[in-house]
Design a protein around this motif. Structure first.
Motif, short mmCIF file in Angstrom:
data_model
loop_
_atom_site.label_atom_id
_atom_site.label_comp_id
_atom_site.label_asym_id
_atom_site.label_seq_id
_atom_site.Cartn_x
_atom_site.Cartn_y
_atom_site.Cartn_z
N VAL A 1 0.88 -1.29 0.14
CA VAL A 1 0.37 -0.22 0.06
C VAL A 1 0.79 1.09 0.15
N LEU A 2 1.95 0.97 0.66
CA LEU A 2 2.84 1.81 0.82
C LEU A 2 3.52 2.79 -0.24
N ASP A 3 4.13 1.42 -0.78
CA ASP A 3 5.10 1.78 -1.70
C ASP A 3 4.58 2.01 -3.54
N TYR A 4 3.40 1.45 -3.26
CA TYR A 4 2.43 1.77 -4.34
C TYR A 4 2.04 3.39 -4.25
N ALA A 5 1.84 3.51 -2.87
CA ALA A 5 1.17 5.60 -2.95
C ALA A 5 2.14 6.21 -3.15
N GLN A 6 3.67 6.38 -2.69
CA GLN A 6 4.70 6.76 -3.08
C GLN A 6 4.82 6.79 -4.24
N ARG A 7 4.93 5.51 -5.13
CA ARG A 7 5.03 5.04 -6.63
C ARG A 7 3.91 6.61 -7.62
N LEU A 8 3.61 6.31 -6.43
CA LEU A 8 1.77 7.21 -7.55
C LEU A 8 2.12 8.81 -7.37
N THR A 9 2.52 9.01 -6.36
CA THR A 9 2.70 10.59 -6.15
C THR A 9 3.74 11.20 -6.65
N ASP A 10 4.89 10.02 -6.32
CA ASP A 10 6.18 10.48 -7.47
C ASP A 10 5.87 11.37 -8.59
N ARG A 11 4.59 10.71 -9.26
CA ARG A 11 4.26 10.99 -10.29
C ARG A 11 3.83 12.55 -10.74
N PHE A 12 2.87 13.05 -9.43
CA PHE A 12 2.40 14.91 -9.48
C PHE A 12 3.68 15.76 -9.32
N PRO A 13 2.82 16.54 -9.56
CA PRO A 13 3.44 18.19 -9.28
C PRO A 13 3.70 18.01 -7.73
N GLY A 14 4.65 18.40 -7.38
CA GLY A 14 4.96 19.39 -5.85
C GLY A 14 3.90 18.99 -5.34
N GLY A 15 3.08 19.25 -3.36
CA GLY A 15 2.21 19.32 -2.90
C GLY A 15 1.03 18.06 -2.98
N LEU A 16 1.11 17.83 -4.16
CA LEU A 16 0.66 16.61 -4.83
C LEU A 16 1.07 15.17 -3.98
N ASP A 17 1.12 14.85 -2.28
CA ASP A 17 1.94 14.12 -2.69
C ASP A 17 0.85 13.59 -1.50
N ILE A 18 -0.01 13.01 -1.49
CA ILE A 18 -0.93 11.72 -0.33
C ILE A 18 -2.23 11.10 -1.55
N ALA A 19 -1.75 10.25 -1.22
CA ALA A 19 -2.58 8.85 -1.65
C ALA A 19 -4.17 8.08 -1.04
N MET A 20 -5.07 8.69 -1.19
CA MET A 20 -6.58 7.65 -0.70
C MET A 20 -6.75 6.57 -1.56
N PHE A 21 -7.11 5.38 -1.64
CA PHE A 21 -7.93 4.54 -1.99
C PHE A 21 -9.23 4.53 -2.32
N ALA A 22 -9.66 3.68 -2.94
CA ALA A 22 -10.93 2.94 -3.63
C ALA A 22 -10.94 2.20 -4.44
N CYS A 23 -12.37 1.88 -4.30
CA CYS A 23 -12.09 0.34 -5.74
C CYS A 23 -12.92 1.26 -6.75
N THR A 24 -13.67 2.05 -6.96
CA THR A 24 -13.91 2.53 -8.07
C THR A 24 -13.68 4.01 -8.71
N GLY A 25 -13.76 4.41 -10.10
CA GLY A 25 -14.17 6.05 -10.23
C GLY A 25 -14.70 7.36 -9.44
N THR A 26 -15.76 6.12 -10.02
CA THR A 26 -17.28 6.88 -8.78
C THR A 26 -16.81 7.05 -7.36
N GLU A 27 -16.18 6.12 -6.68
CA GLU A 27 -16.07 6.68 -5.64
C GLU A 27 -14.98 7.66 -5.44
N ALA A 28 -14.31 7.60 -6.30
CA ALA A 28 -13.10 8.46 -5.86
C ALA A 28 -13.50 9.72 -6.43
N ASN A 29 -14.42 9.72 -7.05
CA ASN A 29 -14.60 11.15 -7.56
C ASN A 29 -15.67 11.86 -5.95
N GLU A 30 -16.59 10.60 -5.68
CA GLU A 30 -17.13 11.05 -4.46
C GLU A 30 -16.12 11.59 -3.27
#
Length: 442
Positions: A92-121
């Motif tokens: 979970v932490l390894d993926y959060a790190q690799r994912l947020t490394d792909r974003f501009p500085g400051g966007l460095d926290i990831a929260m996980f869900a199952c679907t795009g709907t859940e993410a948008n909500e």
């Protein structure tokens, strides 16, 4: 020969009847003759008779149907442990790190869900907590998901769930068929509608919490966006206290070729980004990426938990997807193959005046079909005919746009020039059939 065909037809009829009886009629199927798919591999889907179809539509298997590396990662982790995120786990932490490394500085926290709907909500909850406001601004004919809250900001379908007065729409920034088509001031004029939306919200007693867009405007028809529009629109929203939410469910993870995320192509970073479908190559996982400032505002009065969101198996799948994208250089290949397709489509357009416009980037391309190039009248019926003729020829493709007249090319990223040649060959034959004298007399 007729007996197997009759048997297959009867089997399809039985499956449709059983599906409607067991699942209800709210579900929809693709194509006039639905396809009974039983297996997938790479860019190919196989039906119950063993016939293979070139998949030019599905973005869920982002790195190809049943990619061995992803399948192995899922199986390996599933044999050991799969539980929720209230326990510590490296995946979970390894993926959060690799994912947020792909974003501009400051966007460095990831929260996980199952679907795009859940993410948008979840993104809307975060925006409301940060701003203290409830107003939402979306483009017309947008799609963001299926829950009650997200159906409210999905404007492409009629729904019995009537939209609240805290949600307003603005015109999609379309340079070809929109309000300001061919207008040199289109970016400013489309952006001005954000001022109007904010004023409408104020009259209804609301302040803007967020402006949410699919950053390639896929359901709006993949329009060519006037340069500078999104940055101007976001600036207006932020000045009024709202946040920019980038829905990257469809354009993200290198699909556009030129950029890893759709928002990068507009030169503006989001306050919150959401992603889903392609993340796990079919294994359910989605995410919200944002800043500590946004999360701090949210956690003062709330906490977050999702039983199946970001499990060790889900993150194993997502890590494997990133492995494949990086090791196979799929972002660069998407740009190369996509550019090849666009050049082929331009050649087709020279002989087929039904092609009114070609747009998109990488392996996300739209072909706007028209009945007349001068008037740009949408060729909706012809587009539906093209979908079904291509299906008969073994090519599965989709359509999109306000008038459902845009052929949508959105295959797995392992789509190659060889596959592109087959697509172009079959598309040429289908367009020729559609524009034949026999067809025009119908």
């Amino acid at each position: 020969m007729k007996e197997p065909e009759q048997a297959n037809s009867k089997q399809t009829e039985n499956l449709i009847e059983r599906r409607q009886r067991l699942l209800g009629k709210a579900y929809r199927l693709f194509y006039d003759q639905p396809v009974h798919i039983v297996r997938g591999e790479g860019v190919w889907l196989y039906d119950s008779d063993g016939r293979k179809y070139l998949d030019v539509y599905n973005n869920v298997p982002h790195v190809g149907h049943c990619h061995p590396h992803v399948v192995e990662a899922v199986c390996k982790q599933a044999k050991v442990l799969n539980t929720h995120t209230r326990y510590l786990h490296e995946n979970v932490l390894d993926y959060a790190q690799r994912l947020t490394d792909r974003f501009p500085g400051g966007l460095d926290i990831a929260m996980f869900a199952c679907t795009g709907t859940e993410a948008n909500e979840l993104a809307l909850r975060l925006a409301r907590a940060k701003t203290g406001a409830s107003g939402m601004i979306v483009t017309d004919h947008a799609y963001h998901g299926t829950s009650w809250a997200i159906a409210q900001i999905t404007s492409c379908y009629e729904s019995s769930e009537k939209r609240g007065d805290n949600i307003v729409t603005v015109p999609a920034p379309d340079s070809f068929r929109g309000l300001y088509a061919d207008d040199l001031q289109a970016a400013d004029k489309y952006a001005e509608h954000l001022h109007v939306a904010i004023e409408t919200l104020a009259r209804n007693g609301h302040r803007p919490a967020a402006f949410i867009v699919d950053t390639i405007f896929s359901n709006e028809g993949l329009p060519t966006v006037p340069p500078g529009y999104l940055a101007k629109a976001v600036a207006i929203v932020r000045q009024a206290g709202g946040l920019f939410v980038a829905d990257e469910v469809q354009p993200g993870f290198g699909r556009l070729g030129t950029h890893f995320w759709g928002f990068d192509s507009h030169g503006v970073a989001p306050d919150i980004a959401t992603m889903g479908k392609p993340m796990g190559n079919g294994y359910p996982i989605s995410a919200v990426v944002t800043s500590a400032e946004v999360i701090d505002a949210f956690q003062r009065d709330s906490h977050y938990f999702n039983t199946f969101g970001g499990t060790p198996v889900a993150c194993a799948a997502a890590l494997a997807v990133l492995d494949v994208i990086e090791k196979q250089d799929l972002q660069a290949k998407a740009l190369e193959t996509g550019s090849y397709i666009i050049e082929g489509l331009k050649d087709l357009a020279s002989d087929n005046d039904i092609i009114g416009d070609i747009r998109g980037s990488g392996l996300f391309i739209g072909i706007d079909l028209v009945r007349d190039r001068d008037s740009r009248e949408p060729a909706t019926a012809e587009t539906g005919r093209a979908l079904n003729l291509l299906r008969e020829r073994g090519v599965l493709i989709g359509s999109t746009g306000q008038y459902d007249n845009v052929l949508k090319i959105r295959p797995p990223l392992v789509f190659s020039k060889e596959h592109a040649d087959l697509l172009l060959l079959q598309l040429a034959a289908v367009l020729g059939e559609i524009r034949s004298p026999a067809h025009r007399s119908c």
